[in-house]
Design a protein around this motif. Structure first.
Motif, mmCIF file in Angstrom:
data_model
loop_
_atom_site.group_PDB
_atom_site.id
_atom_site.type_symbol
_atom_site.label_atom_id
_atom_site.label_comp_id
_atom_site.label_asym_id
_atom_site.label_seq_id
_atom_site.Cartn_x
_atom_site.Cartn_y
_atom_site.Cartn_z
ATOM 1 N N TYR A 212 9.762 5.306 -4.632
ATOM 2 C CA TYR A 212 10.134 4.038 -4.009
ATOM 3 C C TYR A 212 9.337 3.789 -2.730
ATOM 4 O O TYR A 212 8.807 2.691 -2.518
ATOM 5 C CB TYR A 212 11.633 4.017 -3.714
ATOM 6 C CG TYR A 212 12.078 2.803 -2.954
ATOM 7 C CD1 TYR A 212 12.188 1.576 -3.592
ATOM 8 C CD2 TYR A 212 12.383 2.876 -1.602
ATOM 9 C CE1 TYR A 212 12.589 0.450 -2.900
ATOM 10 C CE2 TYR A 212 12.779 1.758 -0.910
ATOM 11 C CZ TYR A 212 12.880 0.553 -1.555
ATOM 12 O OH TYR A 212 13.266 -0.560 -0.854
ATOM 13 N N VAL A 213 9.245 4.800 -1.877
ATOM 14 C CA VAL A 213 8.517 4.647 -0.612
ATOM 15 C C VAL A 213 7.035 4.395 -0.878
ATOM 16 O O VAL A 213 6.411 3.546 -0.223
ATOM 17 C CB VAL A 213 8.737 5.879 0.297
ATOM 18 C CG1 VAL A 213 7.794 5.871 1.475
ATOM 19 C CG2 VAL A 213 10.178 5.912 0.776
ATOM 20 N N ALA A 214 6.459 5.101 -1.857
ATOM 21 C CA ALA A 214 5.056 4.875 -2.196
ATOM 22 C C ALA A 214 4.851 3.448 -2.703
ATOM 23 O O ALA A 214 3.857 2.782 -2.356
ATOM 24 C CB ALA A 214 4.602 5.884 -3.245
ATOM 25 N N GLY A 215 5.779 2.945 -3.501
ATOM 26 C CA GLY A 215 5.694 1.569 -3.979
ATOM 27 C C GLY A 215 5.820 0.565 -2.849
ATOM 28 O O GLY A 215 5.115 -0.453 -2.831
ATOM 29 N N CYS A 216 6.693 0.826 -1.889
ATOM 30 C CA CYS A 216 6.845 -0.067 -0.739
ATOM 31 C C CYS A 216 5.549 -0.160 0.067
ATOM 32 O O CYS A 216 5.122 -1.248 0.453
ATOM 33 C CB CYS A 216 7.972 0.409 0.166
ATOM 34 S SG CYS A 216 9.621 0.083 -0.453
ATOM 35 N N VAL A 217 4.935 0.975 0.302
ATOM 36 C CA VAL A 217 3.687 0.981 1.066
ATOM 37 C C VAL A 217 2.584 0.257 0.299
ATOM 38 O O VAL A 217 1.842 -0.558 0.870
ATOM 39 C CB VAL A 217 3.273 2.431 1.414
ATOM 40 C CG1 VAL A 217 1.875 2.485 1.988
ATOM 41 C CG2 VAL A 217 4.274 3.045 2.375
ATOM 42 N N LEU A 218 2.483 0.515 -0.996
ATOM 43 C CA LEU A 218 1.457 -0.146 -1.804
ATOM 44 C C LEU A 218 1.704 -1.655 -1.863
ATOM 45 O O LEU A 218 0.760 -2.446 -1.753
ATOM 46 C CB LEU A 218 1.440 0.448 -3.211
ATOM 47 C CG LEU A 218 0.325 -0.049 -4.114
ATOM 48 C CD1 LEU A 218 -1.023 0.413 -3.578
ATOM 49 C CD2 LEU A 218 0.531 0.461 -5.515
ATOM 50 N N GLY A 219 2.944 -2.074 -2.022
ATOM 51 C CA GLY A 219 3.256 -3.501 -2.041
ATOM 52 C C GLY A 219 2.976 -4.168 -0.712
ATOM 53 O O GLY A 219 2.465 -5.293 -0.667
ATOM 54 N N ALA A 220 3.280 -3.505 0.394
ATOM 55 C CA ALA A 220 3.001 -4.081 1.712
ATOM 56 C C ALA A 220 1.495 -4.182 1.948
ATOM 57 O O ALA A 220 1.025 -5.162 2.535
ATOM 58 C CB ALA A 220 3.659 -3.236 2.799
ATOM 59 N N LEU A 221 0.750 -3.190 1.484
ATOM 60 C CA LEU A 221 -0.714 -3.265 1.602
ATOM 61 C C LEU A 221 -1.264 -4.424 0.765
ATOM 62 O O LEU A 221 -2.157 -5.156 1.223
ATOM 63 C CB LEU A 221 -1.357 -1.960 1.146
ATOM 64 C CG LEU A 221 -1.307 -0.802 2.131
ATOM 65 C CD1 LEU A 221 -1.835 0.468 1.480
ATOM 66 C CD2 LEU A 221 -2.099 -1.123 3.374
ATOM 67 N N ALA A 222 -0.733 -4.610 -0.428
ATOM 68 C CA ALA A 222 -1.170 -5.713 -1.282
ATOM 69 C C ALA A 222 -0.826 -7.056 -0.645
ATOM 70 O O ALA A 222 -1.612 -8.009 -0.732
ATOM 71 C CB ALA A 222 -0.552 -5.599 -2.662
ATOM 72 N N ALA A 223 0.321 -7.154 -0.015
ATOM 73 C CA ALA A 223 0.710 -8.390 0.651
ATOM 74 C C ALA A 223 -0.209 -8.675 1.831
ATOM 75 O O ALA A 223 -0.582 -9.835 2.064
ATOM 76 C CB ALA A 223 2.159 -8.310 1.124
ATOM 77 N N ARG A 224 -0.589 -7.647 2.542
ATOM 78 C CA ARG A 224 -1.484 -7.844 3.696
ATOM 79 C C ARG A 224 -2.875 -8.263 3.235
ATOM 80 O O ARG A 224 -3.486 -9.153 3.825
ATOM 81 C CB ARG A 224 -1.570 -6.576 4.528
ATOM 82 C CG ARG A 224 -2.522 -6.745 5.697
ATOM 83 C CD ARG A 224 -2.499 -5.581 6.619
ATOM 84 N NE ARG A 224 -1.304 -5.671 7.453
ATOM 85 C CZ ARG A 224 -0.990 -4.786 8.373
ATOM 86 N NH1 ARG A 224 -1.755 -3.744 8.575
ATOM 87 N NH2 ARG A 224 0.093 -4.915 9.090
ATOM 88 N N VAL A 225 -3.371 -7.655 2.160
ATOM 89 C CA VAL A 225 -4.705 -7.984 1.656
ATOM 90 C C VAL A 225 -4.731 -9.405 1.102
ATOM 91 O O VAL A 225 -5.700 -10.133 1.302
ATOM 92 C CB VAL A 225 -5.135 -6.951 0.567
ATOM 93 C CG1 VAL A 225 -6.354 -7.431 -0.183
ATOM 94 C CG2 VAL A 225 -5.391 -5.609 1.218
ATOM 95 N N SER A 226 -3.670 -9.814 0.426
ATOM 96 C CA SER A 226 -3.625 -11.154 -0.159
ATOM 97 C C SER A 226 -3.345 -12.233 0.889
ATOM 98 O O SER A 226 -3.427 -13.412 0.586
ATOM 99 C CB SER A 226 -2.591 -11.222 -1.264
ATOM 100 O OG SER A 226 -1.287 -11.134 -0.727
ATOM 101 N N GLY A 227 -2.961 -11.833 2.091
ATOM 102 C CA GLY A 227 -2.699 -12.796 3.153
ATOM 103 C C GLY A 227 -1.262 -13.283 3.193
ATOM 104 O O GLY A 227 -0.930 -14.138 3.998
ATOM 105 N N ARG A 228 -0.395 -12.722 2.338
ATOM 106 C CA ARG A 228 1.006 -13.144 2.311
ATOM 107 C C ARG A 228 1.807 -12.470 3.411
ATOM 108 O O ARG A 228 2.777 -13.020 3.887
ATOM 109 C CB ARG A 228 1.625 -12.834 0.960
ATOM 110 C CG ARG A 228 1.069 -13.699 -0.119
ATOM 111 C CD ARG A 228 1.600 -13.376 -1.463
ATOM 112 N NE ARG A 228 3.007 -13.008 -1.413
ATOM 113 C CZ ARG A 228 3.670 -12.530 -2.436
ATOM 114 N NH1 ARG A 228 3.056 -12.369 -3.586
ATOM 115 N NH2 ARG A 228 4.934 -12.224 -2.344
ATOM 116 N N GLY A 229 1.430 -11.267 3.802
ATOM 117 C CA GLY A 229 2.159 -10.547 4.851
ATOM 118 C C GLY A 229 1.287 -10.381 6.071
ATOM 119 O O GLY A 229 0.096 -10.167 5.995
ATOM 120 N N SER A 230 1.867 -10.534 7.247
ATOM 121 C CA SER A 230 1.075 -10.423 8.468
ATOM 122 C C SER A 230 1.254 -9.084 9.095
ATOM 123 O O SER A 230 2.283 -8.570 9.256
ATOM 124 C CB SER A 230 1.505 -11.488 9.473
ATOM 125 O OG SER A 230 1.273 -12.759 8.922
#
Length: 93
Positions: free
Chosen positions: A75-93
């Motif tokens: 779960y934690v690994a998925g959270c980190v990967l999802g947050a990185l994907a959000a940052r790269v796509s510009g959805r997360g700051s």
């Protein structure tokens, strides 16, 4: 832990997918309060992994402890990967 991976891979995949979804929706923590709240699962993972490695809990309870450590790690690994994907796509700051 390797013996646990074979029968529990569907649960691990669901935990990883749920982590990716949560990471995509929320991104990385932005304030000090959310950073502290995000550190709670990391701390829990550290404690569970330490308990699983030292094996102070025998029997079925120890098995449940190892399963919890494995699923929380996914779960934690998925959270980190999802947050990185959000940052790269510009959805997360």
């Amino acid at each position: 832990m390797t013996a646990l991976l074979l029968p529990l891979w569907p649960a691990l995949a669901v935990a990883f997918g749920l982590g990716i979804a949560c990471g995509l929706m929320t991104g990385f923590p932005r304030s000090r309060t959310t950073l502290v709240a995000a550190a709670v699962p990391i701390l829990a993972l550290t404690v569970l992994t330490g308990l699983a490695r030292t094996e102070p809990v025998p029997g079925r309870a120890g098995l449940y402890l190892e399963i919890a450590a494995l699923l929380l790690a996914g779960y934690v690994a998925g959270c980190v990967l999802g947050a990185l994907a959000a940052r790269v796509s510009g959805r997360g700051s």
